[in-house]
Design a protein around this motif. Sequence first.
Motif, short mmCIF file in Angstrom:
data_model
loop_
_atom_site.label_atom_id
_atom_site.label_comp_id
_atom_site.label_asym_id
_atom_site.label_seq_id
_atom_site.Cartn_x
_atom_site.Cartn_y
_atom_site.Cartn_z
N THR A 61 42.04 36.71 40.59
CA THR A 61 42.18 37.65 39.50
C THR A 61 41.55 38.80 39.78
O THR A 61 40.33 38.80 40.19
CB THR A 61 41.79 36.85 38.16
OG1 THR A 61 42.35 35.69 37.93
CG2 THR A 61 41.90 37.75 36.96
N TYR A 62 42.33 39.97 39.45
CA TYR A 62 41.58 41.19 39.44
C TYR A 62 41.57 41.75 38.06
O TYR A 62 42.52 42.13 37.53
CB TYR A 62 42.08 42.50 40.33
CG TYR A 62 41.58 43.55 40.40
CD1 TYR A 62 40.51 43.75 41.26
CD2 TYR A 62 42.00 44.56 39.38
CE1 TYR A 62 39.87 45.09 41.31
CE2 TYR A 62 41.19 45.74 39.38
CZ TYR A 62 40.29 46.14 40.37
OH TYR A 62 39.63 47.38 40.42
N VAL A 63 40.31 42.19 37.60
CA VAL A 63 40.48 43.00 36.01
C VAL A 63 39.37 44.02 36.45
O VAL A 63 38.38 43.99 37.06
CB VAL A 63 39.64 42.09 34.96
CG1 VAL A 63 39.66 42.82 33.78
CG2 VAL A 63 40.59 40.54 35.03
N ASP A 64 39.86 45.32 35.99
CA ASP A 64 39.13 46.73 36.03
C ASP A 64 37.64 46.57 35.71
O ASP A 64 37.47 45.94 34.68
CB ASP A 64 39.74 47.70 35.11
CG ASP A 64 38.76 48.95 35.32
OD1 ASP A 64 38.16 49.32 34.68
OD2 ASP A 64 39.32 49.83 36.05
N PRO A 65 36.73 46.90 36.18
CA PRO A 65 35.22 46.23 35.96
C PRO A 65 34.90 46.98 34.67
O PRO A 65 34.16 46.16 33.82
CB PRO A 65 34.51 47.24 36.95
CG PRO A 65 35.34 47.49 38.02
CD PRO A 65 36.56 47.24 37.57
N ASP A 66 35.36 48.27 33.92
CA ASP A 66 35.07 48.60 32.72
C ASP A 66 35.81 47.55 31.68
O ASP A 66 35.10 47.49 30.55
CB ASP A 66 35.45 49.91 32.54
CG ASP A 66 34.80 50.84 33.38
OD1 ASP A 66 33.73 50.58 34.00
OD2 ASP A 66 35.23 52.05 33.63
N VAL A 67 36.93 47.34 31.83
CA VAL A 67 37.67 46.48 31.20
C VAL A 67 36.90 45.01 31.03
O VAL A 67 36.99 44.51 29.86
CB VAL A 67 39.18 46.39 31.50
CG1 VAL A 67 39.80 45.19 30.53
CG2 VAL A 67 39.91 47.70 31.52
#
Length: 204
Positions: free
Chosen positions: A123-129
């Motif tokens: 899974t990849y989630v933008d660090p800020d998000v």
Amino acid sequence: MIRILIVDDHLIIREGVAAILENEEDMALIGEAADGMEAVEQFRALRPDVILMDIQMPGLNGLQAIATIMAEAPAAKILVLTTYPGDNQASRALAAGASGYMLKSSLRKDMLEAIRKVAGGATYVDPDVAQDLASHIADRPLGDREIAVLSLVARGQSNKEVAGGLGISEETVKAHLKSAFAKLKVADRTHAVTQAIKRGMIEI
């Protein structure tokens, strides 16, 4: 070879993604779609390894397209590309079955890494998000009525106008607003609307 389908209603974004992928030996752009319905049709025809999916599109939106595709193919890998950093929008996308969530502002910097992660089953989630998601994980979600009330308030409507539009009393409108203020940890209408928009709970 990672076979990719890009779904976005803006041609310039599709062209930008194509340009980034052009020189990658392990990736191939096999199709494009401009809305959610076309995305579903292209998925059925092409069976890509990874779908890059916008959220805000005319007709069938990205969240609806994700749900439709995942219902047909639970193993499908979908990476959301969006301009909206809100944690609520991200939560809804991941709950619908997306494998990743990244911001269009990070396309050139992070997209290739994100595609490879999602294609590999991660899974990849933008660090800020991801930070926003973590900070709001214990928050109580807004109910449908609270969202409806805030959406009308965001358009500049008074309590009386909101009540008339929703067929409820002004006292009920005030009760929904009070509940929304508590959940959003704000003290007034302006901050409630600002926070709800920022977090992707309502649109204007």
